[in-house]
Each structure stands twice: as structure tokens, then as C-alpha cells.
Motif scaffolding. Structure first.
Motif, PDB file in Angstrom:
ATOM      1  N   GLY A  48       0.826  -1.213   0.000  1.00  0.00           N
ATOM      2  CA  GLY A  48       0.000   0.000   0.000  1.00  0.00           C
ATOM      3  C   GLY A  48       0.851   1.250   0.000  1.00  0.00           C
ATOM      4  O   GLY A  48       0.578   2.221  -0.717  1.00  0.00           O
ATOM      5  N   ILE A  49       1.939   1.215   0.805  1.00  0.00           N
ATOM      6  CA  ILE A  49       2.836   2.382   0.859  1.00  0.00           C
ATOM      7  C   ILE A  49       3.517   2.582  -0.493  1.00  0.00           C
ATOM      8  O   ILE A  49       3.584   3.695  -1.009  1.00  0.00           O
ATOM      9  N   PHE A  50       3.970   1.484  -1.106  1.00  0.00           N
ATOM     10  CA  PHE A  50       4.625   1.607  -2.414  1.00  0.00           C
ATOM     11  C   PHE A  50       3.644   2.097  -3.489  1.00  0.00           C
ATOM     12  O   PHE A  50       4.018   2.866  -4.367  1.00  0.00           O
ATOM     13  N   ILE A  51       2.383   1.643  -3.381  1.00  0.00           N
ATOM     14  CA  ILE A  51       1.373   2.109  -4.354  1.00  0.00           C
ATOM     15  C   ILE A  51       1.171   3.620  -4.202  1.00  0.00           C
ATOM     16  O   ILE A  51       1.066   4.341  -5.195  1.00  0.00           O
ATOM     17  N   LEU A  52       1.162   4.082  -2.935  1.00  0.00           N
ATOM     18  CA  LEU A  52       0.980   5.521  -2.713  1.00  0.00           C
ATOM     19  C   LEU A  52       2.175   6.320  -3.221  1.00  0.00           C
ATOM     20  O   LEU A  52       2.039   7.440  -3.697  1.00  0.00           O
ATOM     21  N   ILE A  53       3.378   5.719  -3.126  1.00  0.00           N
ATOM     22  CA  ILE A  53       4.576   6.428  -3.591  1.00  0.00           C
ATOM     23  C   ILE A  53       4.670   6.379  -5.129  1.00  0.00           C
ATOM     24  O   ILE A  53       4.846   7.389  -5.791  1.00  0.00           O
ATOM     25  N   GLU A  54       4.517   5.173  -5.672  1.00  0.00           N
ATOM     26  CA  GLU A  54       4.688   4.999  -7.125  1.00  0.00           C
ATOM     27  C   GLU A  54       3.491   5.539  -7.908  1.00  0.00           C
ATOM     28  O   GLU A  54       3.633   5.995  -9.030  1.00  0.00           O
ATOM     29  N   ARG A  55       2.336   5.492  -7.312  1.00  0.00           N
ATOM     30  CA  ARG A  55       1.069   5.982  -7.866  1.00  0.00           C
ATOM     31  C   ARG A  55       0.736   5.423  -9.257  1.00  0.00           C
ATOM     32  O   ARG A  55       0.496   6.196 -10.195  1.00  0.00           O
ATOM     33  N   PRO A  56       0.726   4.077  -9.396  1.00  0.00           N
ATOM     34  CA  PRO A  56       0.295   3.533 -10.688  1.00  0.00           C
ATOM     35  C   PRO A  56      -1.205   3.710 -10.885  1.00  0.00           C
ATOM     36  O   PRO A  56      -1.698   3.669 -12.008  1.00  0.00           O
ATOM     37  N   ILE A  57      -1.926   3.874  -9.770  1.00  0.00           N
ATOM     38  CA  ILE A  57      -3.374   4.132  -9.857  1.00  0.00           C
ATOM     39  C   ILE A  57      -3.730   5.277  -8.915  1.00  0.00           C
ATOM     40  O   ILE A  57      -3.050   5.501  -7.924  1.00  0.00           O
ATOM     41  N   ARG A  58      -4.779   5.988  -9.291  1.00  0.00           N
ATOM     42  CA  ARG A  58      -5.280   7.075  -8.443  1.00  0.00           C
ATOM     43  C   ARG A  58      -6.787   6.913  -8.302  1.00  0.00           C
ATOM     44  O   ARG A  58      -7.411   6.231  -9.125  1.00  0.00           O
ATOM     45  N   ILE A  59      -7.324   7.577  -7.312  1.00  0.00           N
ATOM     46  CA  ILE A  59      -8.773   7.506  -7.106  1.00  0.00           C
ATOM     47  C   ILE A  59      -9.477   8.102  -8.323  1.00  0.00           C
ATOM     48  O   ILE A  59      -9.107   9.176  -8.802  1.00  0.00           O
ATOM     49  N   GLY A  60     -10.452   7.365  -8.840  1.00  0.00           N
ATOM     50  CA  GLY A  60     -11.182   7.831 -10.026  1.00  0.00           C
ATOM     51  C   GLY A  60     -10.679   7.235 -11.320  1.00  0.00           C
ATOM     52  O   GLY A  60     -11.326   7.374 -12.361  1.00  0.00           O
TER      53      GLY A  60
END
Lengths: 275, 236
Positions: free
Chosen positions: A106-118
Motif C-alpha cells: 500500500g505504501i509503495f502504491i501511494l509512492i509509485e502511484r500507478p493508480i489514483r482515485i477515479g
């Protein structure tokens, strides 16, 4: 009142525990109220995803701060608590590797941001819109409106297809017109339609060409670029407009047909037929 | 048509018809233009209606906040400045104002919208696209459809640069109106691929009024005021 002074552990009494519990409840209520206020005040000024993250961060900060202030009622040595907490944390992390894995993913997803809300995404067999990115899991709403909770570890280790990360997407259409039709005129009317369509991008320009001479007619391939955010509506809307245009211009879209020749017939004449 | 009015306001022309009627205990706003009819009820009668040009990035659906204007290439010599005039499409915003607070009631346009991509598909930006003639003098425009951009092109590089497009960030735009609609913008070219573009908060002529813009009416938080960097070229 004697029962309130009952010692539970060390110097901690039942009264301390009650005070601590009340403090935590108050802090959670304050955090909720603050988040509600922030949502009302900022919902029309910030992107939903960013606002959610901000509110979540502020909520966590308020709750942690509240717990920090409530702890002295236990007469705890906070330094000691941190050491114990760290050790306990390590034990928990080892004991629950899946949770730790989801947390770090989850932390890596937030850092790398391959997906965003919406964002419109596909992960394995799940397609839909990202509703929430939580610490341990991500919530996806499928296009059928179904709620799906995907563990972050699964997201992190899977191929993610994000349909809207790139600003523009290409749509491909293949259509067939009759051999008797004027190809140049057909291309001209389609290009005019694209010129007038707001979301068929001017650059990269649409491409239209004869891609094959088929059994039933001339096969035309069309490529258009559109903003990713409106890709679906344009993709589903254009074929109908092209059909209307063909009807108006009397351009034939042929049905599959085959010419059958009988070299000899009982009467000796040649017969042609189509289906 | 542009300005601030009370609810007795009425505007009729070949292209647009706008008026407010009082019926069934409500004020009702009516607008007819470009084959489209809109009716909206307004509560309270103490407000003011403001109609003015707004940033042209809202119709038929908001997909970007950038306006890209293509024009006949202008070759700008090294270390020099060139003033050019371009036109740009406008959208018209109808706002309700009460106690200093604006809220959008309606947006429409007499210009045909078209969008484009500035930069490559994987990292570019979607833009509202417009092709404009380029002129050294103030061009004549129909203020209900178009405005004028006074663009100062400053070539700070050491080579001749051919400029044929400018991209404006509409969140940072300043629009003024009177008998014309105007934007004053400046483009500082650093190389043939990179330029800084900013809109200046001043009218083209004395007496022009500032437009209420959607970005302001929506009270969008804009974290920093920095010029927009065109990083995918200034020419074709």
C-alpha cells in the motif's frame, strides 16, 4: 467507587482505563467532525482523491495526538512505550506477514502511484473505477456497480492496466463499404464528421485508409485519438453517427454476399445469385 | 450582453435569447442558443445576474484546463520581442451574485468546440484547440464568439525560433471585456522546445472590466502561481 481504584496492571486502575477510553472516543468524534467540516469546506475546491488523502491524514494525526495526550492518565513512560511498541510491532509483523506485505505494498502504491482515485483500471479479472486506496487494500467499483476489495499485495504484484493514465487513447474501427461506392467521397464525409466532433482530437489527426479488398466490399480502417476521460462515450457514440452519415449520403454498407454462377442450366442460360 | 443585471434583464438576438421570468413563486431563467434550450429556477430575488466571457474549456464537457492556439508560423529573431494578436474562442458564463459570492448558473458558447493533444499521447496534455490568424494589429472579432489575445513573444534563445502555437493555462487566465474580449499573455521562449507562458492581470484597453471566471467562482484551490511551461515545442 472502590472498584474504580482496582489496579489492573502496574499503576493502571479501572478509572485510568475509563478515562483513556473516553478520551479516545472524544478524539475519534473530534476527528470525524473535523473531517466532515473539511469535506464540506473543500469538496468543491480539491480533487476527490487528494481530499480523501488529506482528510485521512488529518484524522490519523488527530487520533494519534489524542492518544498521546491520554496516555499520561496511565502514568506510562512514553519512551518505554515506544520501545515496547516497536518490539510488539516487530512481533506482529512477523506473525502476520500477509498484513505487513499488504501494508508495504500500500505504501509503495501511494509512492509509485500507478493508480489514483477515479482511474479506470483492470487488475487481473477485475475492471472498474478506483474508489479508495487504503493502507491494506484498494476498493474498486466494477462497471456493474459491484464493490470489490483488492488486497494491496495483489495489486502490487499484478499487471495493472490503467486506462486513463495517458491523456489520450486511440480508437480503431473497421468497416466495409460496397464496391460500387466512391471511396474518396466516403473518406471525405467521415473526415468532416471527425472535424466537427469536439472530442476527436485535432492532433494526433484521425487516420482513415483502405485496409483490404474483402469478399463483400472495400474494408476501411479508421484510427481516431480521443481524451482518455471520454474514451468510452466517444467509442460507443461514433459508429452510430457514421451509420447516420452513410444513410444520409446513401453509402452502402454491404451484407456478406457471394456471386454464384452456374455454367450450365437445364435451360442452357447462365444464372447469377447472391445471398 | 456582458455585464451585471437584475432579474428584469432580457437579451434577444439571432443567436441567443436570455431572460428571467417570475412564475409559480420562482424566478425562472431561460436561455435559447445553438439549438439548445435551458430553463432553471432561481430562489430569492435579491441577487444580481452577471454575464461575461469565461475560459473556453467547459463545453461540451470539461476534460482539460488548457487552451492551445495554432497560428501562422512567426519567425522570431534571437534576443528579440514580437507582439502579435491572435483570436481565441470564448464561452459565456451566467453567474448569480449575492453578497459578493458568485455561483455559476449556465455556460454556453457560440463557438464550436474542438480538442487536441499537446505533446505525445503518453505524457502530453489535452487542450481546447483553436486555429487563429496572426496579426500585428488588433483584429476585429465578434465578441460573443471570440476574444483577442495580445501575445508578447520574447525569444531569449540565441537562434531564430519559429513559433506557431501557444498553450495557456486557463486556471491562471485573466479575461477582460468591453466591446472586445481580451487576454494579455507573454511567452518567454527558452528554446524551440521550451517556453514559459503566463497571462497578465491587466486590460488591453482602459475601461475594460475583469470577467468572473469559473476557476474563481468554483473557489478552486490553486496551490502555486507559476507560468505554464510548454515543453513539447512552440512550433509544428
Amino acid at each position: 467507587m472502590a472498584s474504580l481504584d482496582t489496579v489492573i496492571y502496574g499503576d493502571v486502575t479501572v478509572l485510568d482505563l475509563i478515562i483513556f477510553a473516553i478520551s479516545v472516543v472524544i478524539v475519534v468524534i473530534v476527528a470525524k467532525v473535523v473531517s466532515l467540516y473539511l469535506k464540506r469546506a473543500l469538496s468543491d475546491r480539491m480533487e476527490r482523491g487528494e481530499l480523501d488523502k488529506l482528510i485521512r491524514g488529518i484524522q490519523v494525526a488527530i487520533i494519534l495526538l489524542g492518544i498521546w495526550f491520554a496516555l499520561p492518565s496511565f502514568n506510562f513512560d512514553v519512551g518505554q512505550l515506544l520501545v515496547v511498541g516497536g518490539t510488539v510491532g516487530l512481533i506482529i509483523a512477523f506473525a502476520s506477514q500477509k498484513i505487513a506485505s499488504n501494508l508495504s505494498s500500500g505504501i509503495f502504491i501511494l509512492i509509485e502511484r500507478p493508480i489514483r482515485i477515479g482511474d479506470d483500471i483492470r487488475i487481473n479479472d477485475i475492471s472498474g473505477t478506483v474508489e479508495q486506496i487504503r493502507v491494506l487494500s484498494t476498493i474498486v467499483k466494477t462497471y456493474d456497480g459491484v464493490y470489490v476489495r483488492v488486497p494491496n499485495e495483489q495489486i502490487f504484484t499484478s499487471d495493472i492496466i490503467n486506462y486513463v493514465t495517458n491523456p489520450a487513447r486511440r480508437i480503431k474501427y473497421i468497416m466495409t463499404i460496397g464496391y460500387g461506392e466512391n471511396v474518396d467521397q466516403m473518406m471525405h464525409v467521415i473526415m468532416t464528421l471527425f472535424d466537427e466532433h469536439p472530442f476527436v482530437l485535432a492532433h494526433p489527426a484521425p487516420t482513415i485508409f483502405v485496409s483490404a479488398l474483402g469478399e463483400s466490399g472495400v474494408e476501411i480502417t479508421i484510427y481516431v485519438w480521443v481524451p482518455s476521460r471520454v474514451w468510452w462515450s466517444v467509442k460507443t457514440n461514433l459508429p452510430g453517427q457514421i451509420k447516420e452519415l452513410f444513410d444520409r449520403e446513401e453509402i452502402e454498407i454491404p451484407s456478406p454476399q457471394r456471386i454464384v454462377r452456374f455454367t450450365s442450366s437445364p435451360t442452357g442460360s447462365e444464372i447469377e445469385g447472391g445471398s | 450582453m456582458f455585464g451585471e443585471f437584475d432579474y428584469t434583464f432580457r437579451y434577444d438576438s439571432n443567436d441567443v435569447s436570455i431572460h428571467v421570468d417570475q412564475s409559480e413563486g420562482f424566478y425562472k431563467y431561460f436561455r435559447k442558443s445553438a439549438g439548445e434550450s435551458i430553463t432553471k429556477a432561481i430562489s430569492g430575488g435579491s441577487g444580481i445576474m452577471a454575464i461575461n466571457p469565461v475560459e473556453p474549456v467547459n463545453l461540451p464537457q470539461e476534460v482539460t484546463s488548457y487552451l492551445e492556439i495554432h497560428f501562422t508560423p512567426v519567425a522570431v529573431e534571437p534576443a528579440s520581442t514580437q507582439l502579435v494578436y491572435l483570436n481565441f474562442p470564448i464561452e459565456i458564463g451566467v453567474f448569480l451574485e449575492s453578497k459578493g459570492d458568485f455561483d455559476i448558473l449556465d455556460i454556453f458558447s457560440l463557438a464550436t468546440p474542438k480538442y487536441s493533444l499537446y505533446g505525445p499521447p503518453e505524457e502530453g496534455i489535452i487542450t481546447r484547440y483553436h486555429e487563429s490568424p496572426v496579426s500585428g494589429t488588433l483584429p476585429h472579432t465578434d465578441r460573443l464568439k471570440e476574444g483577442v489575445v495580445s501575445l508578447t513573444i520574447a525569444n531569449t534563445s540565441r537562434s531564430w525560433i519559429e513559433v506557431s502555437r501557444v498553450v495557456l493555462d486557463c486556471r491562471e487566465l485573466f479575461l477582460y471585456y468591453s466591446d472586445i474580449v481580451s487576454i494579455i499573455a507573454r511567452m518567454d521562449i527558452l528554446s524551440k522546445d521550451i517556453a514559459d507562458v503566463r497571462s497578465e492581470n491587466r486590460p488591453l484597453r482602459e475601461g475594460m472590466k475583469p470577467s468572473v471566471l469559473l476557476s474563481k467562482a468554483r473557489k478552486t484551490l490553486i496551490p502555486e502561481k507559476i507560468p505554464f511551461m510548454m515543453e513539447f515545442g512552440v512550433g509544428d
